[in-house]
Motif scaffolding. Structure first.
Motif, PDB file in Angstrom:
ATOM      1  N   ASN A 298     163.640 -28.205  -6.713  1.00 54.85           N
ATOM      2  CA  ASN A 298     164.894 -28.176  -7.444  1.00 54.85           C
ATOM      3  C   ASN A 298     165.910 -29.168  -6.911  1.00 54.85           C
ATOM      4  N   ARG A 299     165.961 -29.255  -5.611  1.00 59.38           N
ATOM      5  CA  ARG A 299     166.976 -30.135  -5.045  1.00 59.38           C
ATOM      6  C   ARG A 299     166.703 -31.582  -5.385  1.00 59.38           C
TER       7      ARG A 299
ATOM      8  N   LEU B  59     165.088 -32.611  -7.902  1.00 62.80           N
ATOM      9  CA  LEU B  59     165.351 -32.778  -9.322  1.00 62.80           C
ATOM     10  C   LEU B  59     166.842 -32.972  -9.559  1.00 62.80           C
ATOM     11  N   LEU B  60     167.621 -32.143  -8.909  1.00 61.28           N
ATOM     12  CA  LEU B  60     169.063 -32.244  -9.082  1.00 61.28           C
ATOM     13  C   LEU B  60     169.575 -33.603  -8.635  1.00 61.28           C
TER      14      LEU B  60
ATOM     15  N   MET C 197     168.553 -36.297 -10.964  1.00 66.02           N
ATOM     16  CA  MET C 197     169.301 -36.217 -12.218  1.00 66.02           C
ATOM     17  C   MET C 197     170.720 -36.723 -12.035  1.00 66.02           C
ATOM     18  N   SER C 198     171.288 -36.391 -10.902  1.00 68.03           N
ATOM     19  CA  SER C 198     172.677 -36.807 -10.703  1.00 68.03           C
ATOM     20  C   SER C 198     172.773 -38.306 -10.447  1.00 68.03           C
TER      21      SER C 198
ATOM     22  N   LYS D  56     170.907 -42.527 -19.165  1.00 66.31           N
ATOM     23  CA  LYS D  56     170.742 -41.323 -19.976  1.00 66.31           C
ATOM     24  C   LYS D  56     170.596 -41.649 -21.452  1.00 66.31           C
TER      25      LYS D  56
ATOM     26  N   ARG E 202     162.060 -31.966 -19.228  1.00 66.92           N
ATOM     27  CA  ARG E 202     162.492 -31.120 -18.125  1.00 66.92           C
ATOM     28  C   ARG E 202     163.113 -29.833 -18.641  1.00 66.92           C
TER      29      ARG E 202
ATOM     30  N   THR F  52     161.719 -26.158 -17.807  1.00 70.56           N
ATOM     31  CA  THR F  52     162.455 -25.149 -17.046  1.00 70.56           C
ATOM     32  C   THR F  52     162.702 -23.899 -17.877  1.00 70.56           C
ATOM     33  N   SER F  53     162.846 -24.082 -19.189  1.00 71.52           N
ATOM     34  CA  SER F  53     163.066 -22.877 -19.993  1.00 71.52           C
ATOM     35  C   SER F  53     161.752 -22.277 -20.473  1.00 71.52           C
ATOM     36  N   GLY F  54     160.666 -22.982 -20.265  1.00 73.87           N
ATOM     37  CA  GLY F  54     159.373 -22.470 -20.701  1.00 73.87           C
ATOM     38  C   GLY F  54     159.146 -22.639 -22.189  1.00 73.87           C
TER      39      GLY F  54
END
Lengths: 413, 1058
Positions: free
Chosen positions: B897-898, B900-901, B904-905, B912, B924, B928-930
């Motif tokens: 997660n880190r 990824l964050l 992304m940042s 973008k 992504r 993440t939401s499946g």
């Protein structure tokens, strides 16, 4: 810079040396702290720095007296660091300060009692701050910033000095927190793990015996780590602890804690009051909370987009994004309630068509497949009780508690 | 130390204090031995058992180990002197019992004069020593000798052999426990070895030279610190002695003499002991129960390893295979040792070093044990063959009571020890982590005979598992992949000798059975003597018999059997049981993939271990083992011929005669390096130049030998001074490690010196330009070869040629492997010339895309990390495309997660807006939401190579989706819907109609392999029964999984490429 005569410079330096040696010999920690605290930019230190820059040969002064030369190594590095610091050469200042810190820690190790803990704290703090400044300077010069990393390993060494048994152990948590700050800044959060392990597994020292401010800081950082891991219950306990014990006057600190605690609470189904967000200036969460209340998917997405940068940087973006499922749940519940008012007998049958229409009103265009997928997920994660009849495209809700509350448990548990 | 220990032991028996215990134990042991010698009373035995138990008490984990040992002696005792009750009681006694046991001990002593006892004890010791091999012996012996060395001789032989075996087990266990005993060792040792041995059978059995070499006083003195060991050994000796007395009665001395040869072998191994003792020295204070436990475990493991080795020798002994197996075990051991230290955080440093040597030692011990075992081996064989004797053995072990015939009993105890140790050993060897488990197993094994057998079988399995585990090993061998090391420790070691066989066999997992067959054939073919062949065949037969009886077990364990049993198994497989083969095939697949890499691993692990671990010791151990194995094999043959103990003994005798010969044979079996090995491995040489001999022995090919030699020379150069010491093993181990460090450091130093004389310049300030090569090579095509020295400009291509080379690769129709190779060489040339420009970016981009296409993620990652720095330097390239890849990769594969964050940042606003990046971001979100519907829609519309990365996640996503659906939907879902939603399109089909049906078929196939329950409704539509499926779904093991992640990268391609 005011003009300073040679004699005045000599006087200042000697005075400083005297005060330093007295502080050590009388074990006067607070004086020592003042003498070491660079970043306070206190007038005596600044004038001393000026004097040193003028006098240039402070080391001979140190050597003159046995009293001073006992701490010759410490003082020489300290002076050099102060000199460089004063003229704005932060990298040099850091390097000298690192040597000073090493010598000081060596000396500290030899002192049996923990009287100088406060002074050690100052050293730890200063070296971290100085390293950050030095890194800034390095980056501006186009070099790779590495001083903070070096400071991290030095802090680790200090931690090793304190982590053992004995009275010095009480200082271990402070250093741990400095290490956390360093690692979070460096993005090497995984290095925290070894420190945490040694804090949490040590049975010789009860965690509660550490100073409160350190405990709060520690809980804050470990709570943040749990947020990264999306271990919400653990994050909740840690951050709640931090909030509970945090000095209520330190609004900034409370705000920092809340920045993580609110998303954590949201994802276990606890919604904060608006006043809280108002009082602590956490406006970025206002819309999200609203979206959760209303089941407004569009609002949630807008809020996320609006503060994307901020959320990404603080690391709660993914957590907040996962609130989407709760928003869906809320939406379903609303549809269910409306259906119940019009036709109680068939209220427990949600047509996918109806859901898609509701989403269209929110400007969320989804076809039936996607709606079905989302309903599948909701049912799977136990946010909706019931089943989906694929053939008739209807979600059949359970008659009992079709939308179970999270009650402090994370989604999907 | 020695003296002190002795005095304590002799004089006061203070059972009370734990610390004293050790000393006490030692003393007790002595006393016991005395007692035994005087009149083998049941009481003494109990005492022994008590001691053992006491040890157990001290260390919890140890207890398991100990139990086996105690049981062994106990059984013997019981048989001889049916004091079963006493034994059991002692065994049951916990820590509290310790004290009791001690007290008990003292009383024992009182009855008979200590001196007399000592004499008797000596004799027993001798016997024990012989078998137990020198190491343990020397320590206890010393004390004993003092009392009365001469007497022992008579009693010696008889008990000797038995005791020896018993003592082996005992010693092994004990050593770890009783560290304090060390003092005993030192003085006694020399004396015994020198004087007593010759006088007794020893001279006959084992060449005096061997002893002298192996058990030089100097070594012992060195070892003395290991006081603990000595204590242990005494205990073992005692146990031995006690049985010995019985034995003497029952079994002819001749047998013992046979065993003694084993002891001689043991002497070789004694060196390891020495090493061992140092460890003890390190941890001497550790006598504390907690500290010791760890040691004990380790020791046990090692011992167990020895046992296992011995076992191996037994089965394979005749065959070369066995030898190899032993090697393999030994290899793992080092790894284990290394790991062990890690586990023992406190002792770790010292341990590690010592352990290395110890392992080596352990091997020798195993050899010894093998020899000693030879008696025990017989038993072993019996077990394996499942002959009556084996059964006998088991009962005794389990319940001391079983009063079988004396001989059988004797054997059984031994076996029991061995077996018990085996499991432990195996575990320990295979996996350090598992070691505890292994311990437990051994303990379990002891309780019931059957279990013991099982344990044997299991043990092999454990080792394999362990093989995977030996991360520590892998660490040691950086080059060798951990998995490889883990997988094929045994193999590797084996391969050393039989490199060819293994290489062929291992590389192609799929054909493994065949290769095994071939392997066996080769093994047989390699038998240069009729004897060897016979032994080989015998071993095979036994294996088969075992397999038949325990078939289920074997089938179960086939995967994990490789180490010692593998050889046996292989043989069996090849010879007869097709079913076994099939089982092997079935189970092997998972392992096989890894095995592909074995060829590489084999070389590297060997070399490295040798270098790092002070291979000399090990090697020496190996040689010893080989010898032992040979002996064992011979013994086995004989045993086979005559199941009776005596015959076996005779076999041992013969083994003695053949002593040197066997060694040679093994080496032959070992492989190409045999000639050198033979020369180097001569007994005397071993002691003198363990280093070389070991290296030689390991070297399977001439090239390897050369390489190894050069390496060893390098070490010599670096640490020649160290090597001057008498203790080759420990030092070598150190030398190996240190040497590596030194050499590395040395080069680094050289570099830094040349560049920063002042000492203030940072690495980044070095004038690399001056070092940069300007290539002159004009060839467009160039194979990649990892640089081992400074690049030669004549072989480096300049930039314009590289550009052409890149074009050539891009247009090439050849397969990915070829392209990868070419691109790597281009990259190398770029790096060497420090070219950082658009061309570099282009090369890496090309390679990254190709790697993605081929699913070669490791290569892709390499390229990506380079590309990141290149982009950071401002080189344009297709940064956005790769930003998208990187996002996808993190989302789909690293699951961090880190990360990824942060990635992304880091995306800029401009990024973008890029189509590929946007796509990646939507993927992504879907993941993440499946949201599987979204995922597969995105999958179909993926730009660039995004779909390649998504490909690798499709399986997971589909599985997730079907789980969701089957949980949430009722009652059914039409498969056609699943086909549509989950992107089943069917493979390579043209027409649309065809595509649909293909997709349906693919989907059906997929659902079936994942355990879905399908039904057909009245319309003929196939539906997914969700209720049933929700519980029956599973994720099948990928059939074509390969360690490197791409089944296209078949090893065959590497071989055919040449």
């Amino acid at each position: 810079m005011a003009y300073v005569s040679m004699g005045e410079a000599h006087r200042r330096i000697t005075e400083y040396l005297n005060r330093f040696c007295d502080a050590v010999s009388y074990q006067d920690s607070s004086t020592l702290c003042r003498l070491l605290s660079f970043s306070s930019n206190s007038p005596p230190l600044l004038s001393l720095a000026d004097a040193l820059n003028l006098f240039q040969d402070a080391s001979s002064l140190i050597r003159q007296s046995d009293k001073f030369s006992e701490y010759g190594e410490i003082l020489a590095h300290l002076f050099r660091s102060l000199q460089s610091y004063r003229v704005g050469n932060l990298v040099e200042a850091y390097l000298a300060f690192e040597k000073f810190a090493n010598a000081f820690v060596q000396e500290f190790r030899n002192w049996e009692s923990a009287w100088a803990l406060e002074a050690l704290y100052v050293v730890c703090y200063e070296i971290r701050v100085l390293a950050e400044k030095a890194d800034k300077e390095l980056t501006s010069n186009g070099k790779s910033p590495e001083k903070l990393k070096a400071a991290g390993s030095l802090l680790m060494k200090v931690f090793g000095v304190l982590a053992g048994k004995g009275p010095k152990r009480v200082g271990a948590l402070y250093v741990t927190c400095q290490l956390f700050k360093t690692y979070f800044k460096l993005g090497t959060v995984n290095l925290c793990r070894s420190v945490i392990r040694s804090i949490e597994t040590a049975r010789i020292f009860d965690f509660e015996e550490f100073p409160r401010r350190d405990k709060v800081t520690y809980m804050y950082y470990t709570g943040r780590l749990e947020v990264f891991n999306e271990n919400f219950p653990a994050a909740d306990t840690k951050l709640s602890y931090a909030l509970q014990y945090c000095n209520p006057k330190r609004e900034r600190n409370i705000r920092m804690i809340l920045k993580y605690l609110i998303p954590v609470k949201l994802s276990i189904g606890v919604i904060p009051k608006d006043e809280l967000l108002q009082n602590y200036n956490l406006h970025e969460y206002t819309k999200i909370v609203q979206a959760l209340r209303k089941g407004d998917l569009r609002l949630l997405r807008h809020a996320l987009q609006e503060h994307e940068d901020r959320f990404l940087r603080s690391g709660v973006y993914l957590v907040l994004e996962k609130l989407e499922l709760q928003v869906y749940q809320r939406l379903m519940k609303k549809i269910y309630i409306i259906q119940k008012q019009s036709d109680p007998a068939r209220a427990h049958q949600l047509k996918l068509e109806v859901i898609a229409k509701a989403l269209r009103w929110l400007k969320m265009d989804m076809d039936l497949d996607e709606v079905e997928c989302i309903m599948t997920i909701l049912i799977y994660k136990n946010l909706v009780k019931g089943y989906l009849a694929h053939k008739s495209k209807v979600v059949v809700l359970s008659k009992q508690d079709p939308f179970p509350k999270l009650n402090g448990k994370p989604v999907g548990s | 130390m020695n003296q002190g220990g002795n005095t304590q032991a002799v004089a006061p028996m203070d059972p009370n204090s734990i610390e004293n215990r050790y000393g006490v134990d030692g003393s007790q042991v002595h006393k016991y031995s005395y007692q035994y010698s005087t009149g083998s009373d049941s009481a003494p035995w109990t005492g022994h058992s008590a001691e053992h138990q006491a040890v157990d008490n001290g260390n919890y984990s140890n207890s398991n180990y100990y139990h086996p040992q105690p049981t062994g002696p106990a059984t013997s005792n019981a048989q001889e002197i049916p004091n079963t009750a006493s034994f059991t009681s002692s065994s049951t006694s916990g820590t509290a019992n310790m004290a009791q046991g001690y007290s008990g001990y003292t009383p024992y002593q009182t009855p008979s004069d200590p001196h007399n006892y000592s004499n008797t004890g000596y004799s027993s010791y001798y016997s024990g020593y012989q078998q137990q091999p020198s190491q343990s012996y020397p320590q206890p012996v010393g004390a004993y000798q003092n009392t009365g060395a001469p007497q022992p001789l008579s009693s010696f032989q008889n008990p000797g052999s038995y005791a020896g075996t018993a003592s082996y087990s005992g010693t092994y266990y004990n050593p770890a426990d009783y560290q304090t005993a060390g003092g005993y060792q030192s003085t006694n040792y020399n004396n015994q070895t020198a004087g007593s041995y010759p006088s007794t059978n020893y001279s006959n059995q084992t060449p005096a030279s061997n002893y002298s070499n192996q058990t030089p006083a100097s070594n012992y003195s060195n070892q003395t610190p290991a006081s603990n060991y000595s204590n242990q050994t005494p205990a073992s000796n005692y146990s031995n002695q006690a049985p010995a007395s019985n034995y003497s009665n029952q079994t002819p001395a001749s047998n013992y003499s046979n065993q003694t040869p084993a002891l001689n072998q043991g002497n070789y191994t004694s060196n390891p002991y020495q090493n061992y003792t140092p460890d003890a020295a390190n941890t001497p204070s550790s006598t504390i129960a907690t500290a010791t436990p760890v040691h004990h475990q380790q020791n046990y493991q090692q011992w167990s390893e020895y046992y296992s080795q011995t076992e191996v020798p037994c089965a394979p002994g005749t065959e070369k295979l066995s030898a190899t197996s032993a090697y393999s075990q030994s290899f793992p051991v080092p790894g284990v040792t290394s790991e062990m230290p890690a586990s023992n955080s406190q002792h770790a440093p010292s341990y590690v070093q010592h352990w290395g040597p110890e392992t080596g030692a352990s091997q020798p011990p195993s050899q010894q044990s093998g020899a000693a075992v030879s008696t025990s081996n017989d038993a072993y064989w019996v077990h394996q063959t499942q002959s009556l004797q084996a059964h006998h053995h088991v009962p005794p072990q389990n319940h001391y009571q079983s009063p079988l015939e004396m001989k059988p009993l004797y054997e059984t105890p031994f076996q029991g020890h061995q077996r018990a140790t085996y499991p432990q050993e195996l575990n320990s060897q295979s996996s350090f982590h598992q070691a505890p488990l292994g311990y437990r197993q051994p303990a379990q094994a002891t309780p019931s005979v059957d279990t013991q057998r099982v344990s044997k079988v299991q043990i092999p399995t454990n080792p394999r598992i362990a093989s995977n585990l030996p991360s520590g090993f892998t660490k040691m061998d950086k080059d060798s992949s951990a998995a490889g090391a883990a997988q094929t420790p045994a193999y590797v070691s084996v391969s050393m000798p039989k490199s060819k066989d293994h290489a062929t066999a291992m590389p192609e997992p799929r054909h493994f059975p065949k290769s095994l067959r071939g392997y066996v054939e080769r093994a047989l073919a390699r038998c240069k003597d009729d004897k060897e062949k016979a032994s080989c065949q015998d071993a095979l037969k036994e294996i088969i018999m075992n397999a038949k009886t325990d078939e289920t077990l074997y089938t179960r364990d086939w995967d994990t059997e490789p180490l010692s049993t593998v050889l046996n198994r292989n043989v069996t497989v090849t010879e007869s049981s097709s079913t076994l083969i099939s089982s092997l095939q079935n189970k092997s697949p998972t392992r096989r993939p890894k095995s592909r890499w074995e060829p590489l691993l084999e070389e590297k692990p060997f070399v490295k271990p040798a270098s790092t671990f002070s291979s000399p010791v090990k090697f020496g151990a190996w040689n010893h083992q080989n010898e032992n194995n040979k002996k064992n094999s011979e013994i086995f043959q004989k045993v086979d011929a005559a199941i009776g103990f005596k015959p076996t003994y005779s076999g041992q005798n013969s083994a003695k005669k053949n002593f040197q010969r066997p060694v040679k044979r093994q080496r032959f079996s070992g492989g190409a390096a045999t000639a050198i090995d033979d020369e180097a491995s001569s007994d005397s040489d071993k002691d003198l130049t363990p280093y070389y001999s070991s290296a030689v022995a390991l070297a399977s090919s001439a090239e390897e030998k050369k390489r190894r030699d050069s390496r060893s020379k390098r070490f010599e150069r670096v640490q020649g001074h160290n090597r001057g010491n008498d203790l080759p093993k420990p030092k070598n181990a150190n030398v190996g490690n240190v040497g590596n460090l030194h050499s590395r450091r040395a080069t680094a130093l050289r570099l830094s010196k040349t560049f920063d004389e002042s000492g203030s310049r940072a690495v980044e300030d070095i004038d690399w330009d001056a070092l940069t090569v300007k290539g002159t090579c004009q060839e467009i095509e160039k194979r990649y070869l990892r640089l081992t020295s400074a690049p030669d400009p004549a072989t480096v291509r300049p930039e314009d040629v590289l550009e052409k080379a890149l074009l050539m690769v891009q247009d090439s129709q050849k397969n990915y492997l070829y392209k990868c190779d070419q691109l790597k060489s281009i990259r190398q040339d770029l790096t060497v010339q420090r070219i950082h420009n658009h061309l570099t970016a282009k090369v890496y981009e090309t390679h990254a895309r190709l790697a993605l296409e081929a699913g070669d993620l490791p290569e892709y990652n390499q390229c990506l990390s380079q590309l990141k720095t290149l982009y950071a330097e401002g080189i344009e390239g297709c940064s956005l495309e790769f930003a998208a890849y990187s996002l996808l990769y993190i989302t789909l594969h690293s699951n961090n997660n880190r990360e990824l964050l942060s990635s992304m940042s880091r995306l800029s606003e401009e990024a973008k807006k890029d189509e590929a990046v946007r796509h990646a971001l939507s993927v992504r979100a879907a993941v993440t939401s499946g949201n599987y519907v979204m995922f597969f829609r995105l999958y179909k519309t993926a730009p660039n190579m995004n779909s390649c990365l998504m490909d690798l996640y499709v399986e997971k996503m589909r599985y997730k989706a079907v789980t969701f659906m089957s949980r949430s939907c009722r009652p059914t879902i039409p498969v056609s819907y699943i086909v549509q939603v989950l992107g089943f399109t069917g493979a390579a089909s043209e027409g649309t109609d065809e595509k649909e049906t293909n997709g349906l078929e693919e989907c059906l196939e997929w659902l079936k392999t994942h355990g879905a329950n399908l039904i057909t409704d009245s319309n003929g539509d196939i539906l997914l029964d969700t209720k049933v499926s929700s519980t029956s779904l599973f994720m099948p093991e990928p059939e074509d999984a390969v360690a490197h992640g791409d089944r296209n990268l078949d090893v065959n391609d590497f071989f055919t490429r040449t």
